[in-house]
Design an enzyme around this catalytic site. Sequence first.
Site, PDB file in Angstrom:
ATOM      1  CE  LYS A  12      44.891   5.105  13.541  1.00 49.69           C
ATOM      2  NZ  LYS A  12      44.962   4.537  11.980  1.00 49.69           N
ATOM      3  CE1 TYR A  52      40.055   6.193  10.464  1.00 50.37           C
ATOM      4  CE2 TYR A  52      40.033   4.290  11.975  1.00 50.37           C
ATOM      5  CZ  TYR A  52      40.752   5.443  11.404  1.00 50.37           C
ATOM      6  OH  TYR A  52      42.315   5.659  11.752  1.00 50.37           O
ATOM      7  CG  ASN A 124      48.448   4.665  10.400  1.00 48.11           C
ATOM      8  OD1 ASN A 124      47.649   4.235  11.376  1.00 48.11           O
ATOM      9  ND2 ASN A 124      47.677   5.068   9.324  1.00 48.11           N
ATOM     10  CG  HIS A 127      42.779   9.558  14.049  1.00 48.57           C
ATOM     11  ND1 HIS A 127      42.353   9.542  12.346  1.00 48.57           N
ATOM     12  CD2 HIS A 127      42.070  10.730  14.148  1.00 48.57           C
ATOM     13  CE1 HIS A 127      41.498  10.427  12.262  1.00 48.57           C
ATOM     14  NE2 HIS A 127      41.203  11.020  13.363  1.00 48.57           N
ATOM     15  CD  GLU A 138      38.280  12.956  13.221  1.00 45.71           C
ATOM     16  OE1 GLU A 138      39.123  13.439  13.809  1.00 45.71           O
ATOM     17  OE2 GLU A 138      38.558  12.284  12.303  1.00 45.71           O
TER      18      GLU A 138
HETATM   19  P1  ADP Z   1      44.471   9.284   7.667  1.00 46.57           P
HETATM   20  O1  ADP Z   1      44.547   8.293   8.869  1.00 46.57           O
HETATM   21  O2  ADP Z   1      45.908   9.490   7.012  1.00 46.57           O
HETATM   22  O3  ADP Z   1      43.604  10.416   7.826  1.00 46.57           O
HETATM   23  P2  ADP Z   1      42.380   8.074   5.665  1.00 46.57           P
HETATM   24  O4  ADP Z   1      41.274   8.886   6.621  1.00 46.57           O
HETATM   25  O5  ADP Z   1      42.472   7.991   4.381  1.00 46.57           O
HETATM   26  O6  ADP Z   1      43.889   8.460   6.473  1.00 46.57           O
HETATM   27  O7  ADP Z   1      42.264   6.493   6.471  1.00 46.57           O
HETATM   28  C1  ADP Z   1      41.818   6.115   7.580  1.00 46.57           C
HETATM   29  C2  ADP Z   1      42.662   4.876   8.090  1.00 46.57           C
HETATM   30  O8  ADP Z   1      42.625   3.804   7.284  1.00 46.57           O
HETATM   31  C3  ADP Z   1      44.439   5.091   7.886  1.00 46.57           C
HETATM   32  O9  ADP Z   1      44.944   5.782   9.128  1.00 46.57           O
HETATM   33  C4  ADP Z   1      44.635   3.478   8.054  1.00 46.57           C
HETATM   34  O10 ADP Z   1      44.719   3.078   9.135  1.00 46.57           O
HETATM   35  C5  ADP Z   1      43.621   3.068   6.971  1.00 46.57           C
HETATM   36  N1  ADP Z   1      43.783   2.853   5.508  1.00 46.57           N
HETATM   37  C6  ADP Z   1      43.826   3.847   4.598  1.00 46.57           C
HETATM   38  N2  ADP Z   1      44.035   3.443   3.338  1.00 46.57           N
HETATM   39  C7  ADP Z   1      44.660   2.266   3.483  1.00 46.57           C
HETATM   40  C8  ADP Z   1      45.067   1.279   2.730  1.00 46.57           C
HETATM   41  N3  ADP Z   1      45.289   1.778   1.385  1.00 46.57           N
HETATM   42  N4  ADP Z   1      45.418   0.273   3.145  1.00 46.57           N
HETATM   43  C9  ADP Z   1      45.418  -0.351   4.366  1.00 46.57           C
HETATM   44  N5  ADP Z   1      44.864   0.682   5.285  1.00 46.57           N
HETATM   45  C10 ADP Z   1      44.501   1.891   4.931  1.00 46.57           C
END
Ligand code: ADP
Length: 169
Positions: A12, A52, A124, A127, A138
């Site tokens: 990212k 997303y 974070n 992805h 994806e």
């Molecule tokens: P992952 O990326 O670990 O697979 P998810 O698919 O649940 O997680 O979520 C997609 C993205 O949404 C995350 O990588 C993060 O950027 C954002 N996200 C998820 N949960 C939260 C939260 N509680 N607060 C803020 N951002 C979040």
Amino acid sequence: MGKKQAVLIVVKPDGISKGLLPQIFTRLNEAGLELVAARVLQVPRVLAAEHYKHIRGKPFYETTIRHLLGVYYKNKKILAMVYCGAGAVRKCRGLAGATNPEGADPDSIRGAYGCVSSAGVFENVIHVSSDKKEAEREIKLWFSPEEISENLYKIKAKILKSTKKQVWA
Ligand code: ADP
């Protein structure tokens, strides 16, 4: 078809801005995985929204989209890649760590290099597709078959008439 397990990795804009590509490549390489596709791009909103779609409606949806679009950074580009190999999804999810960088294992990419901004954005870094089915969805969203150096999924030939395409001048 479907011989090799594949996973979509997106570094990212925060990961690119912090200069983390060498560390990320090293970890992926040490996991014994093979790079089969890569694209550098500024993510169009329509692509971010489709990527997303499973978090649409969540309170953090808009900021997560804006994060992927690079709104918070001078560098707005991302690196999208496809890695292949046995256990690719499980291995890469392990390398990435938990979604919230503050709760992620400090040895993981998110735990070592991620943070939560004062506005609550999960910066974070990376992805990683959550499972094999999501990986296929994806990868097909981010890449066309000719951009991938392996035959991962079934393809078909299609003659596209009056499609505007950029070619070298
Ligand atoms: P992952 O990326 O670990 O697979 P998810 O698919 O649940 O997680 O979520 C997609 C993205 O949404 C995350 O990588 C993060 O950027 C954002 N996200 C998820 N949960 C939260 C939260 N509680 N607060 C803020 N951002 C979040």
